[in-house]
Write a protein that holds these residues in place. Structure first.
Motif, mmCIF file in Angstrom:
data_model
loop_
_atom_site.group_PDB
_atom_site.id
_atom_site.type_symbol
_atom_site.label_atom_id
_atom_site.label_comp_id
_atom_site.label_asym_id
_atom_site.label_seq_id
_atom_site.Cartn_x
_atom_site.Cartn_y
_atom_site.Cartn_z
ATOM 1 N N UNK A 44 -3.048 3.264 3.030
ATOM 2 C CA UNK A 44 -3.447 2.936 4.024
ATOM 3 C C UNK A 44 -2.947 4.524 4.512
ATOM 4 N N UNK A 45 -3.944 5.050 5.894
ATOM 5 C CA UNK A 45 -3.229 6.875 5.879
ATOM 6 C C UNK A 45 -3.276 6.313 7.975
ATOM 7 N N UNK A 46 -2.633 6.619 8.582
ATOM 8 C CA UNK A 46 -1.761 6.290 9.515
ATOM 9 C C UNK A 46 -1.594 7.288 10.297
ATOM 10 N N UNK A 47 -2.048 7.521 11.882
ATOM 11 C CA UNK A 47 -1.819 8.536 12.692
ATOM 12 C C UNK A 47 -1.269 8.498 14.255
ATOM 13 N N UNK A 48 -0.322 8.673 14.526
ATOM 14 C CA UNK A 48 0.675 8.481 15.615
ATOM 15 C C UNK A 48 -0.508 9.136 16.763
ATOM 16 N N UNK A 49 -0.113 7.644 17.174
ATOM 17 C CA UNK A 49 -0.971 7.932 19.170
ATOM 18 C C UNK A 49 -0.243 7.601 19.854
ATOM 19 N N UNK A 50 -0.170 8.717 20.918
ATOM 20 C CA UNK A 50 0.945 9.115 22.155
ATOM 21 C C UNK A 50 -0.216 7.960 23.335
ATOM 22 N N UNK A 51 -1.230 8.024 23.496
ATOM 23 C CA UNK A 51 -1.421 7.323 24.419
ATOM 24 C C UNK A 51 -1.639 5.776 24.350
ATOM 25 N N UNK A 52 -1.333 4.963 25.063
ATOM 26 C CA UNK A 52 -1.333 3.622 25.287
ATOM 27 C C UNK A 52 -2.624 3.356 25.105
ATOM 28 N N UNK A 85 0.396 -1.228 -0.119
ATOM 29 C CA UNK A 85 0.249 -0.186 -0.263
ATOM 30 C C UNK A 85 1.016 1.046 -0.324
ATOM 31 N N UNK A 86 -0.289 2.793 -0.637
ATOM 32 C CA UNK A 86 0.762 3.622 -0.352
ATOM 33 C C UNK A 86 0.012 4.516 1.132
ATOM 34 N N UNK A 87 0.938 4.623 1.934
ATOM 35 C CA UNK A 87 1.289 4.996 3.057
ATOM 36 C C UNK A 87 1.191 6.495 3.007
ATOM 37 N N UNK A 88 0.013 7.166 3.426
ATOM 38 C CA UNK A 88 -0.440 8.647 3.945
ATOM 39 C C UNK A 88 -0.036 9.157 5.702
ATOM 40 N N UNK A 89 1.351 9.530 5.814
ATOM 41 C CA UNK A 89 0.887 9.584 8.137
ATOM 42 C C UNK A 89 0.637 11.713 7.974
ATOM 43 N N UNK A 90 0.031 11.093 9.199
ATOM 44 C CA UNK A 90 -1.137 12.857 9.854
ATOM 45 C C UNK A 90 -0.757 12.296 11.185
#
Length: 76
Positions: A54-62, A24-29
Motif C-alpha cells: 500500500x502507498x498512503x498519502x496525508x490529506x489535510x482537506x476534509x 501489507x508493506x506500507x509506504x507513506x508519502x
C-alpha cells in the motif's frame, strides 16, 4: 490494483486486508516541501493487486469516504 481500497483511511484498508490474512508493506508519502507533517488523514493512493503493498498519502482537506474513492478513480 485493489480499487476498493483507494481513498480509504490507511487504518481501515489495513483492517480489511488483515481480515483476509494479508499484512501489507506500507509506504507513506507527503507532498514535496510540505511543512506540516502531523495531522491530516492518511489515505490509500495505491494498492497492489495482491494487497501486499500500500502507498498512503496525508490529506489535510476534509473529504468524505464515499467521495474519496470516486474522486481518485476519476483522476486515473
Amino acid at each position: 490494483m485493489r480499487m476498493q481500497l483507494l481513498g480509504l483511511e490507511l487504518r481501515q484498508a489495513e483492517s480489511i486486508l488483515d481480515a483476509q490474512g494479508i499484512h501489507p508493506q506500507v509506504t507513506v508519502t507527503d507532498a514535496p516541501r510540505r511543512k506540516q507533517t502531523e495531522g491530516g488523514t492518511m489515505r490509500v493512493v495505491y494498492a497492489s493487486d495482491d494487497g501486499n503493498r500500500l502507498v498512503a498519502a496525508r490529506f489535510f482537506d476534509p473529504i468524505s469516504d464515499s467521495q474519496a474513492s470516486l474522486q481518485l478513480l476519476m483522476e486515473i
